[in-house]
Design a protein around this motif. Structure first.
Motif, mmCIF file in Angstrom:
data_model
loop_
_atom_site.group_PDB
_atom_site.id
_atom_site.type_symbol
_atom_site.label_atom_id
_atom_site.label_comp_id
_atom_site.label_asym_id
_atom_site.label_seq_id
_atom_site.Cartn_x
_atom_site.Cartn_y
_atom_site.Cartn_z
ATOM 1 N N UNK A 33 0.839 -1.198 0.000
ATOM 2 C CA UNK A 33 0.000 0.000 0.000
ATOM 3 C C UNK A 33 0.873 1.247 0.000
ATOM 4 N N UNK A 34 0.420 2.269 -0.716
ATOM 5 C CA UNK A 34 1.175 3.524 -0.824
ATOM 6 C C UNK A 34 0.525 4.599 0.036
ATOM 7 N N UNK A 35 1.300 5.208 0.923
ATOM 8 C CA UNK A 35 0.804 6.299 1.751
ATOM 9 C C UNK A 35 0.582 7.527 0.872
ATOM 10 N N UNK A 36 -0.613 8.114 1.014
ATOM 11 C CA UNK A 36 -0.958 9.231 0.131
ATOM 12 C C UNK A 36 -1.919 10.173 0.857
ATOM 13 N N UNK A 37 -1.407 11.283 1.334
ATOM 14 C CA UNK A 37 -2.260 12.287 1.960
ATOM 15 C C UNK A 37 -3.035 11.782 3.168
ATOM 16 N N UNK A 38 -2.410 10.980 4.009
ATOM 17 C CA UNK A 38 -3.076 10.475 5.197
ATOM 18 C C UNK A 38 -3.915 9.229 4.960
ATOM 19 N N UNK A 42 -4.297 1.314 -2.721
ATOM 20 C CA UNK A 42 -4.118 -0.121 -2.951
ATOM 21 C C UNK A 42 -3.080 -0.318 -4.050
ATOM 22 N N UNK A 43 -1.997 -1.020 -3.712
ATOM 23 C CA UNK A 43 -0.915 -1.234 -4.665
ATOM 24 C C UNK A 43 -0.138 -2.484 -4.278
ATOM 25 N N UNK A 44 0.599 -3.009 -5.252
ATOM 26 C CA UNK A 44 1.427 -4.169 -4.975
ATOM 27 C C UNK A 44 1.976 -4.777 -6.244
ATOM 28 N N UNK A 45 2.469 -5.995 -6.097
ATOM 29 C CA UNK A 45 2.991 -6.697 -7.263
ATOM 30 C C UNK A 45 2.705 -8.183 -7.126
ATOM 31 N N UNK A 46 2.648 -8.830 -8.280
ATOM 32 C CA UNK A 46 2.461 -10.270 -8.371
ATOM 33 C C UNK A 46 3.657 -10.809 -9.139
ATOM 34 N N UNK A 47 4.290 -11.845 -8.608
ATOM 35 C CA UNK A 47 5.433 -12.443 -9.291
ATOM 36 C C UNK A 47 5.229 -13.942 -9.448
ATOM 37 N N UNK A 48 5.918 -14.490 -10.445
ATOM 38 C CA UNK A 48 5.921 -15.935 -10.644
ATOM 39 C C UNK A 48 7.180 -16.308 -11.422
ATOM 40 N N UNK A 49 7.792 -17.399 -11.004
ATOM 41 C CA UNK A 49 8.955 -17.929 -11.706
ATOM 42 C C UNK A 49 8.445 -18.768 -12.882
ATOM 43 N N UNK A 50 8.757 -18.335 -14.110
ATOM 44 C CA UNK A 50 8.377 -19.063 -15.311
ATOM 45 C C UNK A 50 9.659 -19.384 -16.061
ATOM 46 N N UNK A 64 -8.602 4.029 -2.453
ATOM 47 C CA UNK A 64 -7.858 4.637 -1.350
ATOM 48 C C UNK A 64 -8.628 4.337 -0.069
ATOM 49 N N UNK A 65 -7.915 3.847 0.946
ATOM 50 C CA UNK A 65 -8.550 3.478 2.208
ATOM 51 C C UNK A 65 -7.874 4.194 3.376
ATOM 52 N N UNK A 66 -8.531 4.182 4.525
ATOM 53 C CA UNK A 66 -8.075 4.931 5.691
ATOM 54 C C UNK A 66 -6.878 4.368 6.417
ATOM 55 N N UNK A 67 -6.623 3.072 6.265
ATOM 56 C CA UNK A 67 -5.438 2.535 6.938
ATOM 57 C C UNK A 67 -4.730 1.507 6.062
ATOM 58 N N UNK A 68 -3.469 1.295 6.383
ATOM 59 C CA UNK A 68 -2.603 0.452 5.563
ATOM 60 C C UNK A 68 -3.054 -1.007 5.539
#
Length: 91
Positions: A33-38, A42-50, A64-68
């Motif tokens: 999650x990215x902190x943005x103006x209090x 919602x953010x992230x990444x998905x990985x897989x070994x191929x 955007x949500x109120x807490x992490x």
């Protein structure tokens, strides 16, 4: 330039957090999650070994949500749904 940034309130670099991935159907989901103006975006990444290559899909949502913790939980749910729909085709 660093002096003036500190003097006039330039952005401080946040220390990188160590994120523990969640495994889902052979994919690793990183909740970042990215902190943005209090609030937290919602953010992230998905990985897989191929084969011998680590594939990565990064995303940032408009939610955007109120807490992490809530933002990370929603990210996990969205990532699982995306994996179910796209599978390896996301890469």
């Amino acid at each position: 330039m660093g002096f003036f940034s500190k003097l006039f309130g330039g952005k401080r670099q946040e220390e990188a957090k160590e994120v523990e991935p969640v495994e889902y159907k052979g994919f690793l989901v990183y909740q970042e999650a990215l902190s943005e103006g209090g609030q937290y975006r919602v953010a992230g990444k998905i990985t897989k070994q191929i084969a011998d290559e680590l594939k990565t899909h990064r995303f940032i949502r408009s939610d955007v949500l109120g807490n992490e913790a809530d933002a990370n939980e929603l990210m996990l749910k969205k990532a699982q749904m995306f994996i179910d729909q796209m599978g390896d085709n996301m890469f």
